[in-house]
Enzyme design. Sequence first.
Site, PDB file in Angstrom:
ATOM      1  N   GLU A  73     -10.994  -2.068  -2.205  1.00  0.00           N
ATOM      2  CA  GLU A  73     -10.447  -3.268  -1.727  1.00  0.00           C
ATOM      3  C   GLU A  73     -11.582  -4.313  -1.987  1.00  0.00           C
ATOM      4  O   GLU A  73     -11.220  -5.471  -2.500  1.00  0.00           O
ATOM      5  CB  GLU A  73      -9.828  -3.168  -0.235  1.00  0.00           C
ATOM      6  N   CYS A  94      -9.596   0.176   5.769  1.00  0.00           N
ATOM      7  CA  CYS A  94     -10.457   0.107   6.924  1.00  0.00           C
ATOM      8  C   CYS A  94     -10.693  -1.089   7.716  1.00  0.00           C
ATOM      9  O   CYS A  94     -10.592  -2.126   7.026  1.00  0.00           O
ATOM     10  CB  CYS A  94     -11.863   1.060   6.558  1.00  0.00           C
TER      11      CYS A  94
END
Length: 173
Positions: free
Chosen positions: A63, A91
């Site tokens: 990401e 996360c």
Amino acid sequence: MPEEPIIDLQSDQYFMGEALRQAARAYEAEEVPVGAVVVRAGRIIARAFNQVELLKDATAHAEMLALTQAEEVVGDWRLTDCTLYVTKEPCPMCAGAIVHVRLARVVYGVGDPKAGAAGGALNLLQFPSFNHQCEITRGVREPECLALLQTFFSEQRAKNQKPPNTLPPLSAN
């Protein structure tokens, strides 16, 4: 009253497939197999996979790398008209970055009840006091995303197991 935009679930399937291709690249590189793509106006503008081991960088999650690429393409740190497709729930670090770049939407494959920050363990993407909240779509192509992670970790555990002791037992003499 303006109509709500129609979410094309077929394109969600397609773009998650592209994120899965990136996850397969991570798998081949012996990285945790997570892949991500950023989409703007129906086009992929960034692609990335986990490269933590390769780059020796704890922040090199798929990401994070995809967001940085997308910012370069857009020419701004704000990605307000973009969608992130990622094979595993982000996360807390990635969720923080997602909120900061003001992504419109996050689509993920498999949830992470222990450490996910898009509704798994907590939900930073829709935290009420933050200046931005993202739309979240969960479970797109989940079985494929899950299978890739399970296979990877199963293989890692098998590699890390010690070989059985092949020496005969000591005699009692």
